[in-house]
Design a protein around this motif. Sequence first.
Motif, short mmCIF file in Angstrom:
data_model
loop_
_atom_site.label_atom_id
_atom_site.label_comp_id
_atom_site.label_asym_id
_atom_site.label_seq_id
_atom_site.Cartn_x
_atom_site.Cartn_y
_atom_site.Cartn_z
N UNK B 196 0.76 -1.28 -0.10
CA UNK B 196 0.18 -0.15 0.11
C UNK B 196 0.79 1.14 0.06
N UNK B 197 2.15 0.99 0.53
CA UNK B 197 2.96 2.38 0.71
C UNK B 197 3.31 2.61 -0.59
N UNK B 199 1.59 1.80 -3.71
CA UNK B 199 0.80 2.23 -4.39
C UNK B 199 0.38 3.68 -3.96
N UNK B 200 0.37 4.11 -2.72
CA UNK B 200 -0.23 5.20 -2.17
C UNK B 200 0.98 6.63 -3.02
N UNK B 201 2.11 6.14 -3.15
CA UNK B 201 3.38 6.74 -3.84
C UNK B 201 3.12 7.06 -5.21
N UNK B 202 2.86 5.74 -5.92
CA UNK B 202 2.71 5.98 -7.19
C UNK B 202 1.51 6.74 -7.72
N UNK B 203 0.44 6.64 -6.94
CA UNK B 203 -0.79 7.27 -7.15
C UNK B 203 -0.59 8.80 -7.07
N UNK B 204 0.44 9.33 -6.40
CA UNK B 204 0.56 10.82 -6.11
C UNK B 204 1.65 11.12 -7.36
N UNK B 214 12.52 7.18 -2.00
CA UNK B 214 11.61 8.20 -0.96
C UNK B 214 10.77 7.38 0.00
N UNK B 215 10.20 6.21 -0.24
CA UNK B 215 9.20 5.49 0.67
C UNK B 215 9.74 4.04 0.86
N UNK B 218 13.58 3.88 2.57
CA UNK B 218 13.73 4.38 4.09
C UNK B 218 12.98 3.42 5.01
#
Lengths: 279, 332
Positions: B196-197, B199-204, B214-215, B218
């Motif tokens: 989900x991390x 996906x959330x990043x790609x969706x932005x 960055x996600x 780290x």
Amino acid sequence: MALVKAFTQFVDPPTGTTTDVAGGGASVRSPKIETSQMGFFYGTHQALRDISLKINECAVTALIGPSGCGKSTYLRSLNRMNDIIEGTRVTGSVKVDGEDIYAKDVDVVSLRKRVGMVFQKSTPFPKSIFDNVSFGPRIAGLTNRAQLTEIVEKSLQQAALWNEVKDRMRESAMALSGGQQQRLCIARALATSPEILLMDEPASALDPASTARIEDLIFELKQNYTIVIVTHNMQQAARISEITAFFCQGRLVEVGQTKQLFTNPTQKETEDYITGRFG
Amino acid sequence: MSLHGPDYERRLVWRHFLGLMFEWACRLTTFLSLGILAVLLFSIGRQAIGWLDWGFLVRSNSYEPREAGIMAGLMGSLWLILLTAIMSVPLGVGAAVYLEEYAKPTRMTKFIQLNISNLAGVPSIVYGILGFTVFVRMFGLRDRPEEFILDLWFTEIRFFLPLGRIVLSGACTLTLLSLPVVIISAQEALRSVPASLRHASLALGATKWQTVRHQVLPAALPGILTGVILSLSRAIGETAPLAVLGAAAQLSFAPGRIESVGDAIQNPSKMLQAPFDQFTAIPLQIYGWINDPKPVFEHVAAAGIVVLLVVLMLLNGAAIFIRQRFQKKIRW
């Protein structure tokens, strides 16, 4: 096919009569999103068949239907999040502002900046609240601190979260409550200044009070954004949307003005579903 | 048999008893290993008392037990571990990121995956032979080593090809040795980052690289560091591969021909030559002392073991400290 035809008549009324579908008064507008005869495959399994749907600008469109009917798949195909899954395929066309988003020259990254998404499970990054909201603009190349601060504040205000978090911008987003986290995710999506906001059951994991806040928020946001929301909660669909589309077994069964669809559905399946006889 | 009454009560007592037994069995195994470690430390510490002092750390070795020192091995081990870390971390993490984030699950990637797992189980002496062939001898392509001089404006660095029995050969060998473990643990850490991390990043509208940078990285960093600590700890204690490479058991100078602390301070540029110089390492020196016919060298060996353990603990402590800092930075 008859269904599609009926629907087409509904959204594209014959010249002379004007049906105000968007509820915003501007029926001459071209749709923001338009899918025609769209199909979707997971490998060989066809999850969506022949979906033709027009979604209007600055309105809320709700997608309802039983679990596994394909509404989330449809939603995710609008910003190409399905691309991440191996072996998926789209047929037919999906257009945003008249442009086919599955065309070869389309940059998925910039598409996703325009078409924001909020997931069912809130997914804050394990970073500070500020870093969460500023992530989108920052990866897009914005480095000016003052500008970022301004965007973060504006997005949080839009998401009705600013007053609760303005003094704790440096704190971890993980410390927020479930409802706050979801509003943070909405703020984060707004920070990239999208035109469209896709929401996949954004309130399904929240308590009634938090749900009400998210609904109020959607009501505010539709003035500036085109919102497509998947929901299992039919009262919610009825409360917040202008247009409702009913999906069942990978097909678009019926679409219409929300009030009409809930009070006077034309299809038997729709009626069964909304009266709770099935699904 | 019934779910009520005395029958049930009797079984309940038995069930609680079983649970308690298991708990104590686990406790026993834990304290047993701890006890063995304590005994080991105690016996070695007792032997080392009176032999381990500052002089032992800064002296080079001698045939006279009272004059023996570990400076050459200590510096050799530190150089080895530094170079190994510099090489194995980027290589290992890079490979893991490729395998987890980019590679499609084709037959080829499965084959690579299988081989990495196999390599993790290869005995270290095999790596020694590999390192000897590849780095020390370079497949015997040249009869005699050829000298090269790298001219820096303030000093020059001399090295030979084939590399010969130098620190760099040792570090490259230890890198090969530790790479599989680094890769596997880094993969493990990357896999534990929730989808989900990403996906959330790609969706932005983040690119794949931005999402990884960055996600994902780290969030996976503490886990990656744990793997790095484990494999580097193993590498620093390795004796066999270095012995096969032909590293000296005893030398009178630290890498870079540095003979004392004063020498290093007066000629800091010698440090640059260190990776290309002959070396020995702490475990090699310990091995040499244990094999010495004079029984009194046992005490010297014990002192050496204490130094090795302390170096190990300091390195682990540093790595854990770094890990803790990163863990604080990503605020779950």
